[in-house]
Motif scaffolding. Sequence first.
Motif, PDB file in Angstrom:
ATOM      1  N   GLY A 115       0.838  -1.081   0.081  1.00 51.70           N
ATOM      2  CA  GLY A 115       0.080   0.107  -0.047  1.00 51.70           C
ATOM      3  C   GLY A 115       1.017   1.275  -0.038  1.00 51.70           C
ATOM      4  O   GLY A 115       2.148   1.265   0.082  1.00 51.70           O
ATOM      5  N   ALA A 116       0.152   2.288  -0.081  1.00 57.45           N
ATOM      6  CA  ALA A 116       0.967   3.733  -0.149  1.00 57.45           C
ATOM      7  C   ALA A 116       2.094   3.942   1.197  1.00 57.45           C
ATOM      8  O   ALA A 116       3.124   4.421   0.762  1.00 57.45           O
ATOM      9  N   GLN A 117       1.361   3.333   1.972  1.00 55.11           N
ATOM     10  CA  GLN A 117       2.267   3.428   3.384  1.00 55.11           C
ATOM     11  C   GLN A 117       3.661   2.907   2.998  1.00 55.11           C
ATOM     12  O   GLN A 117       4.779   2.984   4.002  1.00 55.11           O
ATOM     13  N   LEU A 118       3.648   1.555   2.228  1.00 56.02           N
ATOM     14  CA  LEU A 118       5.270   1.032   2.010  1.00 56.02           C
ATOM     15  C   LEU A 118       5.912   1.596   1.066  1.00 56.02           C
ATOM     16  O   LEU A 118       6.834   0.923   0.543  1.00 56.02           O
ATOM     17  N   ARG A 119       5.601   2.562   0.227  1.00 57.43           N
ATOM     18  CA  ARG A 119       6.047   2.897  -0.917  1.00 57.43           C
ATOM     19  C   ARG A 119       7.886   2.941  -0.991  1.00 57.43           C
ATOM     20  O   ARG A 119       8.282   2.437  -1.483  1.00 57.43           O
ATOM     21  N   GLU A 120       8.216   3.706  -0.054  1.00 59.99           N
ATOM     22  CA  GLU A 120       9.445   4.003   0.229  1.00 59.99           C
ATOM     23  C   GLU A 120      10.259   2.567   0.523  1.00 59.99           C
ATOM     24  O   GLU A 120      11.285   2.315   0.107  1.00 59.99           O
ATOM     25  N   HIS A 121       9.421   1.897   1.605  1.00 57.39           N
ATOM     26  CA  HIS A 121      10.311   0.468   1.617  1.00 57.39           C
ATOM     27  C   HIS A 121      10.039  -0.171   0.395  1.00 57.39           C
ATOM     28  O   HIS A 121      11.154  -1.094   0.335  1.00 57.39           O
ATOM     29  N   ALA A 122       8.976  -0.554  -0.245  1.00 53.55           N
ATOM     30  CA  ALA A 122       8.987  -1.141  -1.465  1.00 53.55           C
ATOM     31  C   ALA A 122      10.214  -0.813  -2.244  1.00 53.55           C
ATOM     32  O   ALA A 122      10.661  -1.477  -3.117  1.00 53.55           O
ATOM     33  N   LEU A 123      10.340   0.623  -2.507  1.00 53.97           N
ATOM     34  CA  LEU A 123      11.363   0.694  -3.595  1.00 53.97           C
ATOM     35  C   LEU A 123      12.652   0.700  -2.923  1.00 53.97           C
ATOM     36  O   LEU A 123      13.557   0.208  -3.951  1.00 53.97           O
ATOM     37  N   ALA A 124      13.112   0.754  -1.880  1.00 57.64           N
ATOM     38  CA  ALA A 124      14.377   0.624  -1.320  1.00 57.64           C
ATOM     39  C   ALA A 124      14.650  -1.077  -1.587  1.00 57.64           C
ATOM     40  O   ALA A 124      15.707  -1.474  -1.859  1.00 57.64           O
ATOM     41  N   THR A 125      13.586  -1.870  -1.375  1.00 59.33           N
ATOM     42  CA  THR A 125      13.763  -3.336  -1.425  1.00 59.33           C
ATOM     43  C   THR A 125      14.000  -3.697  -2.944  1.00 59.33           C
ATOM     44  O   THR A 125      14.705  -4.684  -3.109  1.00 59.33           O
ATOM     45  N   ALA A 126      13.249  -3.112  -3.883  1.00 64.18           N
ATOM     46  CA  ALA A 126      13.442  -3.233  -5.448  1.00 64.18           C
ATOM     47  C   ALA A 126      14.828  -3.092  -5.713  1.00 64.18           C
ATOM     48  O   ALA A 126      15.425  -3.757  -6.133  1.00 64.18           O
ATOM     49  N   ARG A 127      15.323  -1.878  -5.154  1.00 67.37           N
ATOM     50  CA  ARG A 127      16.840  -1.563  -5.506  1.00 67.37           C
ATOM     51  C   ARG A 127      17.742  -2.568  -5.046  1.00 67.37           C
ATOM     52  O   ARG A 127      18.781  -2.979  -5.581  1.00 67.37           O
ATOM     53  N   GLU A 128      17.479  -2.990  -3.591  1.00 58.03           N
ATOM     54  CA  GLU A 128      18.366  -3.903  -3.143  1.00 58.03           C
ATOM     55  C   GLU A 128      18.506  -5.475  -3.726  1.00 58.03           C
ATOM     56  O   GLU A 128      19.377  -5.864  -4.027  1.00 58.03           O
ATOM     57  N   ARG A 129      17.163  -5.602  -4.230  1.00 55.49           N
ATOM     58  CA  ARG A 129      17.043  -6.973  -5.223  1.00 55.49           C
ATOM     59  C   ARG A 129      17.848  -6.689  -6.336  1.00 55.49           C
ATOM     60  O   ARG A 129      18.776  -7.685  -6.810  1.00 55.49           O
ATOM     61  N   VAL A 130      17.785  -5.467  -7.135  1.00 54.26           N
ATOM     62  CA  VAL A 130      18.661  -5.471  -8.441  1.00 54.26           C
ATOM     63  C   VAL A 130      20.116  -5.375  -7.958  1.00 54.26           C
ATOM     64  O   VAL A 130      20.940  -5.893  -8.665  1.00 54.26           O
TER      65      VAL A 130
END
Length: 152
Positions: free
Chosen positions: A91-106
């Motif tokens: 959800g929108a409340q996790l946007r920054e965390h989700a983006l940071a997680t995606a960057r770390e996966r890459v």
Amino acid sequence: MSALIGPVNPASYAVYERLGADSLNVPSGLTLVHLTEIRRVSRAPMDLYVEAPDDLGGYVRMYETAELIRRGAPLYLKFGLSRAAGIYPYGAQLREHALATARERVRRGRLVLDLLARHGADDGMSPIGSRHPGELRRFPVDGTVVEARRSS
């Protein structure tokens, strides 16, 4: 097929392919021997977490990647993050965390590509975006085994 189904033996993997699966998530904890046995009975690509989220076992197998590829190809490597906070349901409340997680996966994917290159195991990969493993086996529709080309 979902990572939560996780066929763990050649027979179940082959059945899922014949039922129509184009690729199947296998549990990250399968041994190299298990992966070899599965590959012997099926052409369907495997999806394998090289680093699995904790709710899927938390396995980290980055240093085995070359051997995993050798035994399991065609193989799609997946990168979850072990010991990281979950992001689902998103959800929108996790946007920054989700983006940071995606960057770390890459970043971790890049680490594995670099590791493969250092060991001379980076030749022969499919082109980026390639999704055609060849003919897949299907259960008979009219009494004969159906060979179906995977669609992308």
